[in-house]
Design an enzyme around this catalytic site. Structure first.
Site, PDB file in Angstrom:
ATOM      1  N   MET A   1       0.832  -1.191   0.000  1.00 34.10           N
ATOM      2  CA  MET A   1       0.000   0.000   0.000  1.00 34.10           C
ATOM      3  C   MET A   1       0.867   1.241   0.000  1.00 34.10           C
ATOM      4  O   MET A   1       1.806   1.349   0.766  1.00 34.10           O
ATOM      5  CB  MET A   1      -0.896   0.025   1.231  1.00 34.10           C
ATOM      6  CG  MET A   1      -1.819  -1.166   1.357  1.00 34.10           C
ATOM      7  SD  MET A   1      -2.567  -1.191   2.951  1.00 34.10           S
ATOM      8  CE  MET A   1      -1.146  -1.544   3.951  1.00 34.10           C
ATOM      9  N   CYS A   2       0.565   2.145  -0.905  1.00 40.06           N
ATOM     10  CA  CYS A   2       1.151   3.484  -0.953  1.00 40.06           C
ATOM     11  C   CYS A   2       2.564   3.499  -1.525  1.00 40.06           C
ATOM     12  O   CYS A   2       3.380   2.619  -1.257  1.00 40.06           O
ATOM     13  CB  CYS A   2       1.149   4.150   0.412  1.00 40.06           C
ATOM     14  SG  CYS A   2      -0.445   4.235   1.200  1.00 40.06           S
ATOM     15  N   THR A   3       2.807   4.543  -2.303  1.00 41.72           N
ATOM     16  CA  THR A   3       4.114   4.773  -2.919  1.00 41.72           C
ATOM     17  C   THR A   3       4.390   6.267  -2.874  1.00 41.72           C
ATOM     18  O   THR A   3       3.488   7.076  -3.095  1.00 41.72           O
ATOM     19  CB  THR A   3       4.122   4.296  -4.383  1.00 41.72           C
ATOM     20  OG1 THR A   3       3.758   2.918  -4.442  1.00 41.72           O
ATOM     21  CG2 THR A   3       5.497   4.482  -5.014  1.00 41.72           C
ATOM     22  N   ASP A  21      -3.068   3.849  -0.990  1.00 42.00           N
ATOM     23  CA  ASP A  21      -3.678   2.557  -1.273  1.00 42.00           C
ATOM     24  C   ASP A  21      -4.289   2.021   0.019  1.00 42.00           C
ATOM     25  O   ASP A  21      -3.575   1.849   1.016  1.00 42.00           O
ATOM     26  CB  ASP A  21      -2.635   1.565  -1.801  1.00 42.00           C
ATOM     27  CG  ASP A  21      -1.821   2.117  -2.959  1.00 42.00           C
ATOM     28  OD1 ASP A  21      -2.305   3.045  -3.633  1.00 42.00           O
ATOM     29  OD2 ASP A  21      -0.698   1.637  -3.193  1.00 42.00           O
ATOM     30  N   ARG A 219       6.510  -2.347  -6.896  1.00 39.76           N
ATOM     31  CA  ARG A 219       6.192  -0.938  -7.122  1.00 39.76           C
ATOM     32  C   ARG A 219       7.409  -0.056  -6.841  1.00 39.76           C
ATOM     33  O   ARG A 219       7.672   0.913  -7.567  1.00 39.76           O
ATOM     34  CB  ARG A 219       5.012  -0.513  -6.247  1.00 39.76           C
ATOM     35  CG  ARG A 219       3.686  -1.078  -6.727  1.00 39.76           C
ATOM     36  CD  ARG A 219       2.502  -0.573  -5.919  1.00 39.76           C
ATOM     37  NE  ARG A 219       2.387  -1.230  -4.627  1.00 39.76           N
ATOM     38  CZ  ARG A 219       2.615  -0.672  -3.462  1.00 39.76           C
ATOM     39  NH1 ARG A 219       2.989   0.603  -3.391  1.00 39.76           N
ATOM     40  NH2 ARG A 219       2.460  -1.345  -2.331  1.00 39.76           N
TER      41      ARG A 219
END
Length: 332
Positions: A1-3, A21, A219
């Site tokens: 989750m998350c970038t 995310d 990612r």
């Protein structure tokens, strides 16, 4: 989750893109806080979660942020050119509570830094002024790590592993995702570089075997690869479009394989871009085709000015929405 993706090598602007995310709506609200607000770091959505020796402060800088569940700040920038991003990290361990130190509930962590610091260095100097206290929101533990950057291009990643703070402070730390911890992410990135070069791909091209999954490691590696290839933009508009392109590439689309367990993966709820050079904040809700932005300079940021908010799910919102914000009570 998350970038999180920082672009600090362009001549036009220092830009930071991020994805949020999450398995459900975090009820994001774009919020402009003026200077001079009195804060209580022991309160969570009106409830006391740090009963003994909570951190209290007065905001030194105004900020434009995205709030989470009306209880804290997940992302944003301040008028001095500092930005902060809160990302999930399952292995976060803040250690036992020490009541002798002022306690700050973790959902207000980056708001405290945006309120109080003008640069990454100043923000890092604040870390010893308080102790972070874990909380839960909507049944989710707020186990997080934080990315910081400022208008000079400086960068830092802050994590708490096994009760000990770990800080990675260097402008070269431009990419951040979730699990595993940052040291391991950097090791995995170096391994991917060796694989690419071992296959004879010393130059970038369409045959480079980039990982294509939506987990945090893949990612991280895609974001690092494509952000390193960004050409110098023709102007600010092209620069924002370029960092958004990389941020979208690192997003988790609807229908992507859902993963439970240690390295959970959820769909992208929204994307943001902080323009630290020009004081602009861009927001893109993944359930809407519209890109919004606001400019801090368009607001009254003086002490005593009202807190201004905007709910981004309105389908009529597009482009510069600075004049669509309305006065609202400060959520915290």
């Amino acid at each position: 989750m998350c970038t999180r993706i920082l672009w600090n090598t362009s001549d036009h602007a220092v830009l930071a893109g991020r994805t949020m995310d999450w398995p459900e709506s975090t009820e994001p609200v774009l919020t402009v806080f003026p200077r001079g607000l009195e804060r209580d770091g022991g309160s969570l959505a009106g409830e006391t979660v740090v009963g003994e020796n909570p951190l209290r402060w007065t905001s030194r800088f105004a900020s434009l942020v995205t709030t989470v569940y009306g209880a804290g700040t997940a992302d944003g920038l301040n008028e001095a050119g500092l930005a902060a991003h809160m990302l999930y990290l399952d292995s976060t361990d803040l250690g036992p509570r020490d009541p002798a130190r002022p306690g700050l509930q973790v959902a207000l962590w980056i708001q405290y830094l945006l309120d109080s610091a003008a640069t990454v260095r100043e923000a890092l100097d604040l870390l010893d002024t308080c102790q972070l206290v874990p909380v839960e929101m909507r049944g989710f533990r707020a186990t997080v790590h934080v990315a910081l950057e400022d208008s000079s291009g400086d960068s830092a990643i802050i994590e708490y592993i096994a009760g000990r703070r770990q800080v990675h402070h260097d402008r070269s730390y431009t990419i951040m995702t979730n699990e595993p911890a940052y040291d391991e992410q950097l090791r995995l990135l170096r391994e991917q570089v060796r694989i690419v070069q071992g296959l004879g791909h010393d130059e970038p091209g369409s045959e480079v075997p980039l990982p294509g999954n939506v987990n945090a490691v893949d990612r991280f590696q895609r974001a690092a690869y494509f952000s390193a290839l960004l050409p110098e933009p023709a102007g600010d508009r092209q620069a924002v479009a370029a960092i958004l392109a990389v941020t979208r590439n690192a997003s988790v689309p609807f229908g992507a394989p859902y993963r439970e367990g240690k390295f959970r993966t959820y769909n992208t709820e929204y994307r943001t871009v902080c323009d630290l050079t020009n004081g602009r904040y861009f927001f893109e809700l993944s359930t809407s085709p519209n890109l919004l932005w606001a400019e801090l300079a368009r607001f009254d940021l003086s002490p005593g000015a009202p807190t201004m908010t905007l709910h981004p799910e309105d389908i009529d919102l597009v482009a510069n929405v600075s004049d669509r914000f309305t006065p609202s009570p400060a959520p915290f």
